[in-house]
Design a protein around this motif. Structure first.
Motif, PDB file in Angstrom:
ATOM      1  N   UNK A  23       0.803  -1.113   0.061  1.00 39.77           N
ATOM      2  CA  UNK A  23      -0.123   0.017   0.231  1.00 39.77           C
ATOM      3  C   UNK A  23       0.879   1.116  -0.094  1.00 39.77           C
ATOM      4  N   UNK A  24       2.020   1.179   0.823  1.00 37.21           N
ATOM      5  CA  UNK A  24       2.836   2.537   1.060  1.00 37.21           C
ATOM      6  C   UNK A  24       3.533   2.715  -0.296  1.00 37.21           C
ATOM      7  N   UNK A  25       3.944   1.442  -1.106  1.00 34.07           N
ATOM      8  CA  UNK A  25       4.575   1.677  -2.351  1.00 34.07           C
ATOM      9  C   UNK A  25       3.515   2.581  -3.466  1.00 34.07           C
ATOM     10  N   UNK A  26       2.121   2.269  -3.156  1.00 33.13           N
ATOM     11  CA  UNK A  26       1.348   3.049  -4.055  1.00 33.13           C
ATOM     12  C   UNK A  26       1.170   4.478  -3.646  1.00 33.13           C
ATOM     13  N   UNK A  27       1.386   4.730  -2.324  1.00 32.05           N
ATOM     14  CA  UNK A  27       1.358   6.134  -1.976  1.00 32.05           C
ATOM     15  C   UNK A  27       2.580   7.010  -2.563  1.00 32.05           C
ATOM     16  N   UNK A  28       3.722   6.067  -2.289  1.00 32.03           N
ATOM     17  CA  UNK A  28       4.931   6.854  -2.930  1.00 32.03           C
ATOM     18  C   UNK A  28       4.589   6.911  -4.404  1.00 32.03           C
ATOM     19  N   UNK A  29       4.095   6.141  -5.206  1.00 32.12           N
ATOM     20  CA  UNK A  29       4.037   6.331  -6.553  1.00 32.12           C
ATOM     21  C   UNK A  29       3.194   7.512  -6.816  1.00 32.12           C
ATOM     22  N   UNK A  30       2.040   7.817  -6.020  1.00 29.03           N
ATOM     23  CA  UNK A  30       1.235   8.982  -6.110  1.00 29.03           C
ATOM     24  C   UNK A  30       2.042  10.309  -5.743  1.00 29.03           C
ATOM     25  N   UNK A  31       3.020  10.251  -4.739  1.00 23.69           N
ATOM     26  CA  UNK A  31       3.557  11.432  -4.386  1.00 23.69           C
ATOM     27  C   UNK A  31       4.718  11.730  -5.315  1.00 23.69           C
ATOM     28  N   UNK A  32       5.200  10.868  -5.918  1.00 23.13           N
ATOM     29  CA  UNK A  32       6.377  11.096  -7.057  1.00 23.13           C
ATOM     30  C   UNK A  32       5.762  12.101  -8.100  1.00 23.13           C
ATOM     31  N   UNK A  33       4.405  12.009  -8.298  1.00 26.63           N
ATOM     32  CA  UNK A  33       3.966  12.763  -9.200  1.00 26.63           C
ATOM     33  C   UNK A  33       4.303  14.431  -8.986  1.00 26.63           C
ATOM     34  N   UNK A  34       4.481  14.633  -7.666  1.00 27.75           N
ATOM     35  CA  UNK A  34       4.790  15.995  -7.385  1.00 27.75           C
ATOM     36  C   UNK A  34       5.928  16.425  -7.646  1.00 27.75           C
ATOM     37  N   UNK A  35       6.919  15.581  -8.162  1.00 27.15           N
ATOM     38  CA  UNK A  35       8.263  15.928  -8.737  1.00 27.15           C
ATOM     39  C   UNK A  35       8.290  16.825  -9.738  1.00 27.15           C
ATOM     40  N   UNK A  36       7.077  16.681 -10.391  1.00 29.74           N
ATOM     41  CA  UNK A  36       6.789  17.539 -11.886  1.00 29.74           C
ATOM     42  C   UNK A  36       6.931  19.065 -11.331  1.00 29.74           C
ATOM     43  N   UNK A  37       6.713  19.472 -10.040  1.00 28.78           N
ATOM     44  CA  UNK A  37       6.571  20.711  -9.899  1.00 28.78           C
ATOM     45  C   UNK A  37       7.865  21.612  -9.965  1.00 28.78           C
ATOM     46  N   UNK A  38       8.996  20.730 -10.041  1.00 24.84           N
ATOM     47  CA  UNK A  38      10.240  21.354 -10.226  1.00 24.84           C
ATOM     48  C   UNK A  38      10.447  22.066 -11.797  1.00 24.84           C
ATOM     49  N   UNK A  39       9.508  21.330 -12.517  1.00 25.71           N
ATOM     50  CA  UNK A  39       9.668  21.923 -14.054  1.00 25.71           C
ATOM     51  C   UNK A  39       8.698  23.001 -14.494  1.00 25.71           C
ATOM     52  N   UNK A  40       7.894  23.510 -13.309  1.00 25.02           N
ATOM     53  CA  UNK A  40       6.933  24.516 -13.316  1.00 25.02           C
ATOM     54  C   UNK A  40       7.500  25.774 -13.313  1.00 25.02           C
ATOM     55  N   UNK A  41       7.626  26.919 -14.071  1.00 25.28           N
ATOM     56  CA  UNK A  41       8.379  27.810 -13.882  1.00 25.28           C
ATOM     57  C   UNK A  41       7.303  28.990 -13.049  1.00 25.28           C
ATOM     58  N   UNK A  42       6.338  29.032 -13.370  1.00 25.70           N
ATOM     59  CA  UNK A  42       5.202  29.938 -12.804  1.00 25.70           C
ATOM     60  C   UNK A  42       4.018  29.368 -12.259  1.00 25.70           C
ATOM     61  N   UNK A  43       4.205  29.002 -10.784  1.00 30.80           N
ATOM     62  CA  UNK A  43       3.049  28.212 -10.455  1.00 30.80           C
ATOM     63  C   UNK A  43       1.628  28.929 -10.467  1.00 30.80           C
ATOM     64  N   UNK A  44       1.844  30.707 -10.382  1.00 32.21           N
ATOM     65  CA  UNK A  44       0.660  31.279  -9.979  1.00 32.21           C
ATOM     66  C   UNK A  44       0.160  31.835 -11.365  1.00 32.21           C
ATOM     67  N   UNK A  45       0.317  31.060 -12.611  1.00 38.75           N
ATOM     68  CA  UNK A  45      -0.097  31.303 -13.856  1.00 38.75           C
ATOM     69  C   UNK A  45      -1.350  30.675 -14.019  1.00 38.75           C
ATOM     70  N   UNK A  46      -2.407  31.461 -14.507  1.00 42.57           N
ATOM     71  CA  UNK A  46      -3.901  31.108 -14.540  1.00 42.57           C
ATOM     72  C   UNK A  46      -3.851  29.808 -15.600  1.00 42.57           C
TER      73      UNK A  46
END
Length: 894
Positions: A23-46
């Motif tokens: 189950x916790x492996x599945x949680x880790x897989x879900x959280x790994x999606x948030x690594x994409x935040x590093x590639x977003x230049x302007x998070x406040x963009x509409x």
């Protein structure tokens, strides 16, 4: 943050279960999606949906955090369960035992939901980047179907993750016919306990069969437990652990931020400027010997002091260290004398070779004899706000040892208070408290107290004493708050670490033990006015068990390090941590003359002292500190009402209704007596299909379930009614009666036998009994309360009319006295009940060898047999339950 806290708690556990890990492996897989935040230049963009990334994620992340906590709490609850209950609830059962959700199904649901959250997170991030939106929208539309597929896949995966022991237990349950049938079968239950290592070995009951009964009752409770309610209760406790972990993380983050600000090489990585200067001057690299480091510290502070106070330095250099320390103590103690030192001048006397070991251990966490930069930074960042480095060093040189001596005395006082409170505890609880105080954990506690060297008097100046008291009070408050959050439930070494925070266990063991024992004093206070569950005191011992398990882990780690250093661990432990580990290393025999409790207690005044709050606990202790809550005074079988005509059968059915009688067996002296006294049988619905019989029975040992088989055999003009009847107790023990019913005399008689050994399987109805016979039995329609007035066969043969008339008169007089509640009836009832209880207790004491032999004379033994054979079984059960209750709670005397 929720995911991070859960992972840290999980890493502290030693026994990760594979299904939980999946189950916790599945949680880790879900959280790994948030690594994409590093590639977003302007998070406040509409985005196209009119929302910015934070606005799109905020609600979703809060929902995910709550779900992670709920899932982690369920996993924590699951890991606390033993194997048998976990597997039992997954077995097919009749309707009232079917649970809506079992563990594996629940885990599969969690995993599927986390997979869904992964898609939702991906969608939120994709909308921001406007890449692949259409494909993700299609996935979102197929949400329900996808969740079902994932849940089915996870369920299949969990089936393959069963351990070999789980598979064997499941196989035993299947062979036993399912959950309920397996629990009811004595042999299957024994096999389950042996395979899993659970159950009977953990029982403290005197009665061997009670161990099986206790296990059976425990499993029935597991089967009928409301999982939703239990998970909600565990979630409250689990959130308390998360709160403690969050505060610990905040502290660690602050320390790491300070450390990371010094990421250069060598001395530049050291945070404290004074130590950085020393490190630079000495030219040390990454590590230094602890002895060299302490000597360099001493020289640094002496040089610094000489520059500020030349006269003081000169005086100090011309006197021995002992003389300087004495002068410091004297000048500090004399309030009228002018102080030679200002601010932390008093602390210089504690940074020297005399305190080399204590200072080295305070910084050298791993006990290797070498100090590295990481350990230096950890030590200095823990320095309380407002303290100088010199004061912090002085505390660990002598203040900590002084605090241990104070806590040691407090613990001795608490132990003496516990024994003094024993005199005021309810008799119902006294035996359980005695077992509690005799437990090996208290032996370990005494070894720890005996082993730790006391601080010599007169070495602590008032300034250091003030700092010590402030620091200990703050640490005690912090640990107390953590214990309150988890309701003092220290169920593992991981929880110990969570409560104390990072660092060596020897730093915290004394204040932790003090608080836990102080809590136990409150529990014993409640034992003065409330009846406890038998498991209440054993449950409170879990905390001490976990604490000493952590202590033993540290002991093993240190001994391994000492051996690697080629030093004798036994000699090293004599002085390490003031000898705290000395008596715990190796095998130390328990010798009464070596016990320090008696000698120390004689010097303690338990009624007055600086820690009156320890001794005089409030009388209004809340009941919610009890794990199992207060108990009823006595549980006993329901008394079955009877009527003088209960044996009359208006339907003329040969079986329906009540029967009473004896199973007789022969004694070694040639006489015969009843086996387990008088039995009362109540047969239910006439005769079922195929001649099957069902019903209930009562004996003084308890209630029995009746199953039987009626076979009608025609022998010419006569019809013979043969009955094969098996009476089974709750613990699986049984008695088999095979005989014939005579409708003309309304008697059921024949031969009986019981198991030759405890685990003998119950025979099948109608099977050959191989001529086994332990004696004869006879049951009649005479109501059980009136059997004692029944005439014998010799009396009946001698004069039938007279025998019947005497019986009728005795029965009528009995009923009239009972209905009128005459004084004779009441007094006789009380007398026989009291006597039955007294004799039963004597019999059980001798049976279990609780006292010397021959304390139960033969005449009293025969008197007890007569009472067992004459008192109505339902009353016998009541009296016997009282005797059992008293014996189970009867204190032992050496």
């Amino acid at each position: 943050m929720a995911f991070k806290l859960v992972v840290i708690l999980d890493l502290k556990r030693r026994d990760n279960e594979r299904k939980v890990l999946a189950v916790k492996v599945q949680i880790q897989s879900m959280m790994s999606v948030l690594l994409q935040l590093r590639d977003i230049e302007d998070p406040n963009k509409i985005g196209p949906d009119g929302l910015s990334l934070p606005g799109r994620l905020e609600t979703l992340m809060e929902e995910i955090a709550k779900y992670i906590e709920e899932c982690a709490s369920a996993c924590d609850f699951y890991l606390k369960k033993s194997l048998i209950p976990i597997i039992l609830i997954s077995m097919p059962r009749p309707g009232k035992y079917v649970k809506s959700v079992i563990y594996e199904t629940r885990f599969a649901k969690y995993a599927a939901q986390f997979s869904e959250y992964e898609v939702q997170l991906q969608h939120a991030l994709t909308v921001t980047t406007a890449v692949g939106v259409d494909a993700l929208n299609q996935k979102m539309d197929d949400q329900a179907t996808r969740l079902q597929e994932i849940q089915a896949q996870m369920t299949k995966l969990f089936a393959h993750l069963d351990s070999p022991v789980e598979k064997e237990i499941r196989s035993i349950l299947e062979r036993g016919g399912g959950a309920l049938s397996s629990i009811a079968d004595n042999q299957v239950l024994q096999d389950l306990m042996e395979k899993s290592g659970e159950g009977a070995s953990k029982s403290t009951s005197l009665f061997e069969k009670d161990k099986l009964v206790a296990m059976r009752q425990s499993l029935h409770k597991e089967l009928t437990e409301d999982i939703e309610s239990a998970l909600q209760q565990n979630l409250v406790l689990f959130k308390g652990k998360l709160d403690i972990q969050k505060r610990e993380l905040d502290t660690i983050k602050w320390q790491n931020d300070r450390i990371l600000s010094y990421v250069s090489g060598g001395h530049e990585r050291i945070i404290d400027p004074q130590i950085r200067e020393i490190w630079k001057e000495m030219g040390w690299k990454s590590t230094v010997k602890a002895r060299h480091f302490v000597l360099a510290l001493r020289d640094h502070f002496l040089n610094d002091r000489s520059m500020r106070h030349p006269m003081s330095a000169g005086t100090a250099s011309s006197h021995s260290q002992q003389e300087v320390l004495i002068s410091v103590v004297s000048s500090s103690a004399d309030s009228t004398a002018p102080s030679r030192f200002t601010d932390d001048e008093w602390a210089h006397s504690y940074v020297n070779v005399s305190y080399l070991q204590a200072l080295s251990e305070s910084i050298d966490d791993d006990g290797s004899g070498l100090i590295n930069i990481q350990e230096i930074n950890t030590f200095t960042t823990l320095c309380p706000k407002g303290w100088s480095l010199l004061q912090w060093l002085a505390y660990w040189a002598a203040g900590w040892h002084s605090s241990i001596s104070i806590y040691s005395k407090k613990i001795y006082r608490i132990l003496k208070k516990l024994y003094k409170l024993r005199q005021k505890v309810r008799p119902d609880n006294l035996k359980f408290l005695d077992f509690h105080l005799q437990d090996g954990k208290f032996y370990r506690l005494e070894l720890l107290l005996r082993s730790t060297k006391a601080m010599p008097e007169g070495l602590i100046v008032p300034e250091l004493a003030k700092l010590r008291d402030e620091f200990c009070a703050e640490e005690e408050r912090r640990i107390h708050d953590n214990l309150q959050k988890i309701s003092y439930t220290i169920d593992s070494t991981a929880t110990v670490s969570l409560v104390t925070g990072p660092g060596r266990i020897e730093r915290y063991i004394y204040p932790l033990l003090y608080l836990v024992l102080k809590h136990q004093v409150k529990i014993v206070q409640l034992a003065r006015s409330h009846i406890f569950h038998p498991k209440e005191f054993p449950k409170s011992l879990e905390a001490l068990d976990s604490i000493f398990s952590s202590f033993d882990t540290r002991l093993r780690d240190l001994s391994a390090i000492f051996r690697q250093m080629h030093v004798n661990p036994e000699h090293q432990f004599e002085n390490f941590a003031f000898g705290m580990f000395q008596t715990s290393y190796g095998s130390v025999p328990w010798v009464i003359v070596g016990n320090s409790l008696f000698s120390v207690w004689n010097s303690l005044d338990i009624e007055r002292g600086e820690d009156d709050d320890v001794i005089n606990c409030p009388s209004d202790v809340p009941l919610d500190i009890l794990t199992f809550g207060p108990q009823e005074p006595l549980s006993y079988p329901k008394l079955v009402p009877f009527d003088i005509t209960e044996g009359v059968d208006d339907s003329h059915n040969i079986l329906l209704g009540a029967w009473a009688g004896y199973c007789m067996w022969s004694l070694m002296d040639g006489n015969s007596t009843s086996y387990q006294g008088l039995f009362r049988l109540e047969l239910g619905d006439l005769v079922g299909e195929g001649g099957s019989i069902s019903g209930t029975a009562n004996g003084y040992l308890g209630s029995l379930e009746l199953t039987g088989l009626l076979t009608t055999i025609a022998e010419g003009a006569e019809v013979k009614h043969v009955v094969d009847l098996i009476m089974t107790y709750d613990d699986g023990q049984w008695i088999r009666c095979t005989g014939v019913i005579d409708p003309s005399t309304a008697k059921f008689s024949g031969d009986w036998y019981c198991p030759d050994y405890v685990r003998e399987l119950r025979p099948s109805l109608g099977s050959n009994k191989d001529d086994r016979c332990d004696g004869s039995f006879e049951f009649s329609r005479t109501p059980a309360p009136l059997v004692r007035f029944k005439y014998s066969q010799d009396e009946f043969k001698k004069n039938r009319a007279q025998a019947r008339w005497r019986f009728a008169c005795a029965a009528v007089r009995f009923r009239v006295k009972r209905d009128m509640l005459s004084s004779d009836y009441v007094v006789e009832r009380l007398r026989t009940g009291r006597r039955f209880k007294e004799l039963t207790i004597k019999n059980l004491i001798e049976t279990f060898n609780l006292t010397r032999r021959n304390t139960f004379p033969e005449e009293e033994r025969q008197e007890l047999r007569n009472l067992e054979s004459t008192i109505c079984p339902t009353l016998d059960q009541f009296y016997y339950s009282i005797a059992r209750y008293v014996l189970e709670r009867l204190p032992y005397h050496l």
